[in-house]
Scaffold this active site. Structure first.
Site, short mmCIF file in Angstrom:
data_model
loop_
_atom_site.label_atom_id
_atom_site.label_comp_id
_atom_site.label_asym_id
_atom_site.label_seq_id
_atom_site.Cartn_x
_atom_site.Cartn_y
_atom_site.Cartn_z
N ALA A 66 48.95 33.23 61.90
CA ALA A 66 48.17 34.04 61.11
C ALA A 66 49.12 34.01 59.79
O ALA A 66 50.06 33.46 59.75
CB ALA A 66 48.29 36.00 61.90
N GLY A 111 49.18 32.42 65.96
CA GLY A 111 46.62 31.90 66.01
C GLY A 111 46.45 30.92 66.17
O GLY A 111 45.89 31.36 66.74
N GLU A 114 46.01 30.26 69.83
CA GLU A 114 44.75 31.36 70.15
C GLU A 114 43.65 30.79 69.35
O GLU A 114 42.68 30.87 70.46
CB GLU A 114 45.61 32.96 69.88
CG GLU A 114 47.12 32.68 70.71
CD GLU A 114 47.02 34.09 69.88
OE1 GLU A 114 47.43 34.69 68.87
OE2 GLU A 114 47.27 35.11 70.56
N GLU A 134 55.10 34.50 67.79
CA GLU A 134 55.55 35.71 67.57
C GLU A 134 56.38 36.55 67.59
O GLU A 134 57.36 37.48 66.91
CB GLU A 134 54.49 37.02 68.00
CG GLU A 134 53.22 36.51 67.80
CD GLU A 134 51.84 35.06 68.65
OE1 GLU A 134 52.90 34.61 69.29
OE2 GLU A 134 51.12 34.56 68.50
N1 CO8 Z 1 52.00 31.86 57.40
C1 CO8 Z 1 52.65 32.05 55.94
N2 CO8 Z 1 53.01 30.94 55.70
C2 CO8 Z 1 53.12 29.75 57.00
C3 CO8 Z 1 53.08 29.97 57.95
C4 CO8 Z 1 52.18 31.18 58.56
N3 CO8 Z 1 52.58 31.63 59.43
N4 CO8 Z 1 53.88 28.90 58.43
C5 CO8 Z 1 53.95 28.10 58.03
N5 CO8 Z 1 54.36 28.77 56.74
C6 CO8 Z 1 54.20 28.45 54.88
C7 CO8 Z 1 55.64 28.21 54.94
O1 CO8 Z 1 56.39 29.77 54.39
C8 CO8 Z 1 55.73 27.06 53.98
O2 CO8 Z 1 55.06 27.97 52.52
P1 CO8 Z 1 56.38 27.77 50.80
O3 CO8 Z 1 56.96 26.41 50.77
O4 CO8 Z 1 55.33 28.38 50.47
O5 CO8 Z 1 57.50 28.32 51.66
C9 CO8 Z 1 54.70 26.32 54.38
O6 CO8 Z 1 53.57 26.36 54.95
C10 CO8 Z 1 55.35 24.90 55.16
O7 CO8 Z 1 56.10 25.41 55.83
P2 CO8 Z 1 57.83 24.96 56.68
O8 CO8 Z 1 58.07 24.61 54.69
O9 CO8 Z 1 58.04 26.14 57.29
O10 CO8 Z 1 57.93 23.55 56.82
P3 CO8 Z 1 58.76 23.34 58.31
O11 CO8 Z 1 58.12 21.74 58.44
O12 CO8 Z 1 59.98 23.41 57.82
O13 CO8 Z 1 58.32 24.47 59.58
C11 CO8 Z 1 56.95 25.97 61.39
C12 CO8 Z 1 56.56 24.43 60.43
C13 CO8 Z 1 58.12 25.83 62.72
C14 CO8 Z 1 55.87 25.61 61.43
C15 CO8 Z 1 58.12 26.59 60.59
O14 CO8 Z 1 56.39 26.24 59.01
C16 CO8 Z 1 57.21 28.46 60.82
O15 CO8 Z 1 57.86 28.43 61.77
N6 CO8 Z 1 56.17 28.82 60.66
C17 CO8 Z 1 55.32 29.87 61.21
C18 CO8 Z 1 55.07 29.95 62.79
C19 CO8 Z 1 55.10 30.87 63.33
O16 CO8 Z 1 55.35 31.94 63.21
N7 CO8 Z 1 53.59 31.68 63.82
C20 CO8 Z 1 53.12 32.76 64.34
C21 CO8 Z 1 52.39 33.82 63.34
S1 CO8 Z 1 52.37 35.34 63.76
C22 CO8 Z 1 50.73 34.83 64.86
O17 CO8 Z 1 50.07 33.99 64.47
C23 CO8 Z 1 50.24 36.02 64.75
C24 CO8 Z 1 48.96 36.36 65.43
C25 CO8 Z 1 47.93 37.47 65.73
C26 CO8 Z 1 47.88 38.96 65.16
C27 CO8 Z 1 46.17 39.88 65.83
C28 CO8 Z 1 46.60 40.45 65.27
C29 CO8 Z 1 45.56 41.77 66.48
#
Ligand code: CO8
Length: 260
Positions: A66, A111, A114, A134
């Protein structure tokens, strides 16, 4: 219909839907959810479309979760008041009776994992990574990670993934039963589309009932499930496609399906 965050394409009877926010690793925000609901509703309505494939654009991610930036400042009252992201289950899982496949290319996190698990099955590329990170954000899975992942891979792996945020690679995901198959990244879309064409070429009522029955195995007792399965089988014997399918077998020719 044109969308802002997804792409849709028809290939014969197969609808390909692509999450298209590569700059954010296809993170799922409210617009993505609304557009996916609309695209899947269109797929469901269109009698010419028999199977869908959902994938992510680029080679790095199916969806990295998400959208954290959208959620960061959202107040609790809004999460609860909007029943944030409830639509995934009601509109994408329950409302879509036709089969669809997730073609997971790269990260499927939070997400993203999921949503992949909402598909009828997952075909993964060899660089795929699945995870429920998460907990590292101070929250926990909210769209099925604690429930569907546990049903798919069992308590030990699901618990470890939810408590540590550890990712599972494609080979482990296949061993654990999370994905049906792993293929090289370069072959993922050809493979997923060919598989979808196979499903789309099946008698549609039998395909929908097969989907319903396999899903029911997660919701009911064995006795009730076996009874429902037997009734579904018996109902299918009343279809024109059953008469055609059995005649085609005897006559050694491919069946021509009518969906009735
Ligand atoms: N949300 C928003 N932006 C994201 C996300 C995300 N989940 N993941 C990556 N991005 C963006 C980064 O911010 C970055 O943008 P910018 O260049 O503008 O800074 C771009 O994508 C590239 O990402 P990275 O530079 O971080 O790329 P890396 O190769 O270094 O890393 C990863 C890749 C490991 C995937 C890393 O991006 C990461 O850890 N992402 C987040 C993963 C995460 O924590 N996901 C879980 C999110 S919470 C969730 O999904 C909850 C769902 C349930 C909700 C239900 C409610 C009822």
């Amino acid at each position: 219909m044109t969308y802002e965050t997804i792409l849709t394409h028809h290939d014969g009877a197969v609808t390909l839907i692509t999450l298209n926010r590569p700059q954010a690793l296809n993170a799922l925000n409210t617009t993505v959810l609304e557009e996916l609901i609309a695209a899947f509703a269109e797929f469901e309505r269109d009698d010419g479309q028999r199977c869908a494939v959902l994938t992510g654009s680029g080679e790095k991610a199916f969806a990295a979760g998400a959208d954290i930036k959208e959620m960061a400042d959202k107040p609790t009252a809004a999460f609860y008041g909007e029943d944030f992201f409830a639509g995934w289950t009601s509109r994408l899982v329950k409302a879509v009776r036709k089969p669809w496949i997730a073609a997971v290319n790269g990260f499927a996190l939070g997400g993203g994992c999921e949503v992949a698990m909402m598909a009828d099955f997952i075909i993964a590329s060899d660089n795929a990574q699945f995870g429920q990170p998460e907990i590292k954000l101070g929250v926990a899975p909210g769209m099925g990670g604690s429930q569907r992942l546990t049903r798919a891979v069992g308590k030990a792996k699901a618990m470890e993934m939810c408590l540590t945020g550890r990712m599972m690679d494609a080979a482990e995901a296949e061993r654990a039963g999370l994905v049906s198959r792993v293929v090289p990244l370069a072959e993922l879309m050809d493979d997923a589309m060919a598989t979808a064409r196979t499903v789309a070429g099946m008698p549609p009522l039998a395909a929908m009932m097969s989907k319903e029955m396999v899903d029911m195995a997660f919701e009911t007792t064995l006795d009730q499930g076996l009874l429902a399965e037997r009734r579904m089988f018996q109902v299918l014997t009343a279809t024109e496609d059953k008469a055609e399918g059995m005649a085609a077998f005897v006559e050694k020719r491919p069946g021509q399906w009518k969906g009735r």
